[in-house]
Design an enzyme around this catalytic site. Structure first.
Site, PDB file in Angstrom:
ATOM      1  N   ARG A  98       0.824  17.351  12.931  1.00 62.97           N
ATOM      2  CA  ARG A  98       1.556  16.167  13.411  1.00 62.97           C
ATOM      3  C   ARG A  98       1.271  14.911  12.596  1.00 62.97           C
ATOM      4  O   ARG A  98       1.918  13.884  12.790  1.00 62.97           O
ATOM      5  CB  ARG A  98       1.234  15.924  14.895  1.00 62.97           C
ATOM      6  CG  ARG A  98       1.960  16.912  15.814  1.00 62.97           C
ATOM      7  CD  ARG A  98       1.282  16.994  17.169  1.00 62.97           C
ATOM      8  NE  ARG A  98       1.297  15.722  17.857  1.00 62.97           N
ATOM      9  CZ  ARG A  98       0.490  15.410  18.865  1.00 62.97           C
ATOM     10  NH1 ARG A  98      -0.401  16.295  19.301  1.00 62.97           N
ATOM     11  NH2 ARG A  98       0.548  14.228  19.436  1.00 62.97           N
ATOM     12  N   GLN A 149     -13.399  28.223   8.036  1.00 57.36           N
ATOM     13  CA  GLN A 149     -12.773  29.036   9.076  1.00 57.36           C
ATOM     14  C   GLN A 149     -11.385  29.419   8.547  1.00 57.36           C
ATOM     15  O   GLN A 149     -10.493  28.590   8.498  1.00 57.36           O
ATOM     16  CB  GLN A 149     -12.657  28.230  10.390  1.00 57.36           C
ATOM     17  CG  GLN A 149     -12.195  29.070  11.563  1.00 57.36           C
ATOM     18  CD  GLN A 149     -11.851  28.237  12.794  1.00 57.36           C
ATOM     19  OE1 GLN A 149     -11.581  27.047  12.701  1.00 57.36           O
ATOM     20  NE2 GLN A 149     -11.851  28.891  13.952  1.00 57.36           N
ATOM     21  N   TYR A 199     -16.302  16.764  17.037  1.00 56.59           N
ATOM     22  CA  TYR A 199     -14.997  17.010  16.425  1.00 56.59           C
ATOM     23  C   TYR A 199     -14.781  16.031  15.267  1.00 56.59           C
ATOM     24  O   TYR A 199     -15.002  14.830  15.425  1.00 56.59           O
ATOM     25  CB  TYR A 199     -13.873  16.785  17.445  1.00 56.59           C
ATOM     26  CG  TYR A 199     -13.753  17.821  18.550  1.00 56.59           C
ATOM     27  CD1 TYR A 199     -14.592  18.924  18.624  1.00 56.59           C
ATOM     28  CD2 TYR A 199     -12.771  17.686  19.518  1.00 56.59           C
ATOM     29  CE1 TYR A 199     -14.458  19.861  19.638  1.00 56.59           C
ATOM     30  CE2 TYR A 199     -12.621  18.612  20.539  1.00 56.59           C
ATOM     31  CZ  TYR A 199     -13.475  19.701  20.602  1.00 56.59           C
ATOM     32  OH  TYR A 199     -13.338  20.613  21.606  1.00 56.59           O
ATOM     33  N   ASP A 223     -12.119  14.919  14.171  1.00 61.29           N
ATOM     34  CA  ASP A 223     -10.983  14.022  14.386  1.00 61.29           C
ATOM     35  C   ASP A 223     -11.184  13.111  15.597  1.00 61.29           C
ATOM     36  O   ASP A 223     -10.243  12.526  16.103  1.00 61.29           O
ATOM     37  CB  ASP A 223      -9.676  14.821  14.523  1.00 61.29           C
ATOM     38  CG  ASP A 223      -9.745  15.875  15.628  1.00 61.29           C
ATOM     39  OD1 ASP A 223     -10.767  15.946  16.340  1.00 61.29           O
ATOM     40  OD2 ASP A 223      -8.757  16.628  15.769  1.00 61.29           O
ATOM     41  N   GLY A 271      -9.088  20.335  28.764  1.00 64.41           N
ATOM     42  CA  GLY A 271      -9.877  21.237  29.601  1.00 64.41           C
ATOM     43  C   GLY A 271     -10.446  20.479  30.786  1.00 64.41           C
ATOM     44  O   GLY A 271     -10.883  19.348  30.659  1.00 64.41           O
ATOM     45  N   ALA A 310      -3.806 -27.591 -16.233  1.00 64.21           N
ATOM     46  CA  ALA A 310      -2.781 -26.646 -15.770  1.00 64.21           C
ATOM     47  C   ALA A 310      -2.288 -25.805 -16.943  1.00 64.21           C
ATOM     48  O   ALA A 310      -2.109 -26.303 -18.052  1.00 64.21           O
ATOM     49  CB  ALA A 310      -1.618 -27.405 -15.159  1.00 64.21           C
ATOM     50  N   ASN A 323      -8.050 -13.447 -24.325  1.00 67.46           N
ATOM     51  CA  ASN A 323      -9.295 -12.680 -24.463  1.00 67.46           C
ATOM     52  C   ASN A 323      -9.066 -11.315 -25.074  1.00 67.46           C
ATOM     53  O   ASN A 323     -10.007 -10.598 -25.353  1.00 67.46           O
ATOM     54  CB  ASN A 323      -9.978 -12.541 -23.103  1.00 67.46           C
ATOM     55  CG  ASN A 323      -9.095 -11.863 -22.081  1.00 67.46           C
ATOM     56  OD1 ASN A 323      -7.877 -12.011 -22.114  1.00 67.46           O
ATOM     57  ND2 ASN A 323      -9.698 -11.120 -21.184  1.00 67.46           N
TER      58      ASN A 323
END
Ligand code: UD1
Ligand code: CA
Length: 474
Positions: free
Chosen positions: A26, A90, A117, A119, A154, A397, A403
């Site tokens: 997502r 994994q 976790y 995230d 859960g 100014a 350089n």
């Protein structure tokens, strides 16, 4: 982490497993989810930093990151960590229990295992410490939250109601109507005695609604084995909020920034609008500092006493010394601004710029690798690169240090009390002597002697009897 055996088992006081194998579909991005930045730092780095701060007081800890996608990018981040971090891949995401199984060879039996976790970036060290303390070495601890909308998470099932002993965790998809009404949820963050963790993971199956190996099934196994299950609660719900989308990432970014602004306010910094401040790194402020709206601070930024930062400044890895004033819309990177100096509006200080006290740098002035001594001024439209500028120098100014010849860079030196007239080009390497004056419009290609006027302008002439052309008739 390498395979070196820890000689003294008591040295390892915590194992930390960070689950980070999720796809992050997502996020709609090619970057692995846990590498997306929050406050300029990858989500996973937030978790690693918190884990380190929690475990540092507990002696050596072993950290193992379970990754799935974007292995090389994750490894590159881990290589930058101050502490060695083990990894385990994994291959297929068969569930949180399966993910933790990948870490088992890394875990030291003599210390409990903290499961985080990758995230979930904003958990505080204090909450994890409370959980570790509650679990000790022999209990299973769960970080739980009571929330109004527990959908998808859960549920914590307790014997005989909300204050009873925890008996198990049931996932949303497996829960009965009555269980779904439970508002206490599993954050996913657990502390588990490691010997038992290894045993229980070996007993997991995937006979459930999602066909996954649920880590949460170990809770009922603990109860069956007579291991006490305890819980701790974070101070705020955002501590356990995960990032699954850019929407959630943006929400957590705002929460994090609001927390930083709050801390600055509590320290006495005047943050004119705490909703409009972005700190992506480490910002330290002295007394009586004011920060106007829309400023971004990146990396390590130090702000001295009495400094005023105007609106919409971007300041990166820099020091702003006491009493300085940064007017709006400046970009300051790897620079030092001296005491009571005045910068901007619209100034750009690039890496290597070091300004002494009371230096004035005005609008559309760019300084790169330039050292400017006290009381000097460049107030409008100038480029100063690779230059050493003395005290009380006035740069007019439109002055430019040339350089770069297309191949190499050279230095310009301007000594104390020099005055460089407007629209002059100083072709480096070149030196303007002490107290010298450079006439406006000069292209300086040779050193200008001290105390004298040097000017390279063609003499001004006036043409007598000249008339303007007139438009031809067609
Ligand atoms: C899990 C918990 C649930 C809890 C919720 C909190 C289980 C079975 N359920 O839900 O009780 O309320 O977290 O967010 O544990 N991951 C892997 N490999 C996998 C599966 C997941 O590394 O095979 C990682 C994900 O990248 C993520 C974390 O584990 O960082 C949680 O996975 P996610 O799918 O978001 O949570 P659920 O399993 O739905
Ligand atoms: Ca899932």
């Amino acid at each position: 982490m390498n395979d070196a055996k820890v000689v003294n088992p008591n040295m390892v006081n915590a194992n930390v497993v960070i689950l980070a194998a999720g796809m992050g579909k997502r996020m709609q991005s090619d970057l692995p989810k846990v590498l997306h930045p929050l406050a300029g730092k990858p989500l996973l780095a937030h978790v690693l930093d918190t884990a380190r701060s929690v475990c540092s007081g507990r002696g050596l800890s072993k950290v193992c990151v379970i990754y799935g996608h974007g292995g090389a990018a994750v490894q590159a981040l881990l290589a930058q960590q101050p502490q060695a971090v083990a990894t385990a891949r994994q291959e297929q995401q068969l569930g949180t229990g399966h993910a933790v199984m990948q870490a088992l060879p890394e875990l030291d039996d003599n210390a409990p295992t903290l499961i985080l976790y990758g995230d979930v970036p904003l958990t505080t060290a204090a909450s994890l410490q409370a959980l570790l303390a509650a679990a000790g070495n022999d209990k299973l601890g769960i970080l739980t939250v009571v929330q109004d909308d527990p959908t998808g998470l859960g549920r914590i099932v307790r014997a005989g109601g909300p204050h009873g002993a925890i008996t198990r965790i049931v996932e949303q998809k497996d829960a009965t109507e009555a269980e779904r009404a439970i508002k206490e949820i599993n954050s996913g963050i657990l502390v588990v005695p490691t010997v038992q963790l290894k045993k229980w993971l070996g007993q997991l199956d995937n006979r459930n609604a999602q066909g996954e190996y649920y880590l949460t099934d170990i809770v009922a196994m603990a109860v069956a084995d007579g291991v006490e299950v305890v819980s701790a609660q974070p101070a705020a719900q955002w501590e356990v909020a995960g990032v699954n989308s850019k929407v959630q990432l943006a929400e957590l970014e705002r929460i994090h920034q609001r927390n930083i602004a709050q801390r600055l306010l509590e320290q006495g910094v005047t943050v004119l609008d705490p909703q409009r401040l972005d700190v992506r790194g480490e910002l330290t402020c002295g007394r009586d500092v004011t920060i106007d709206v829309g400023c971004v601070f990146e990396g390590k930024v130090e702000i001295g006493d009495g400094v005023h930062i105007g609106a919409h400044n971007v300041i990166v890895n820099s020091r702003i010394l006491a009493g300085a004033r940064i007017k709006p819309f400046c970009h300051i990177e790897e620079a030092v601004v001296g005491e009571v100096s005045v910068i901007g509006p619209y100034a750009r200080l690039r890496p290597g710029t070091v300004l002494a006290e009371d230096v004035h740098v005005g609008n559309f002035v760019e300084i790169k690798n330039g050292q400017v001594a006290a009381h000097s001024k460049a107030n409008h439209l100038a480029y100063i690169g690779d230059a050493t500028i003395g005290a009380r120098v006035n740069i007019g100014a439109g002055v430019i240090t040339c350089n770069y010849d297309g191949a190499n860079k050279f230095r310009t030196v301007i000594e104390d009390d020099a005055f460089v007239g407007s629209d002059s080009q100083l072709v480096a390497p070149v030196t303007v002597g002490q107290g010298a004056t450079i006439g406006a419009g000069t292209t300086l290609t040779k050193d200008a002697p001290a105390g004298k006027l040097t000017v390279s302008r063609p003499r001004q002439v006036t043409i007598e009897n000249w008339t303007r052309p007139v438009k031809l008739k067609k």
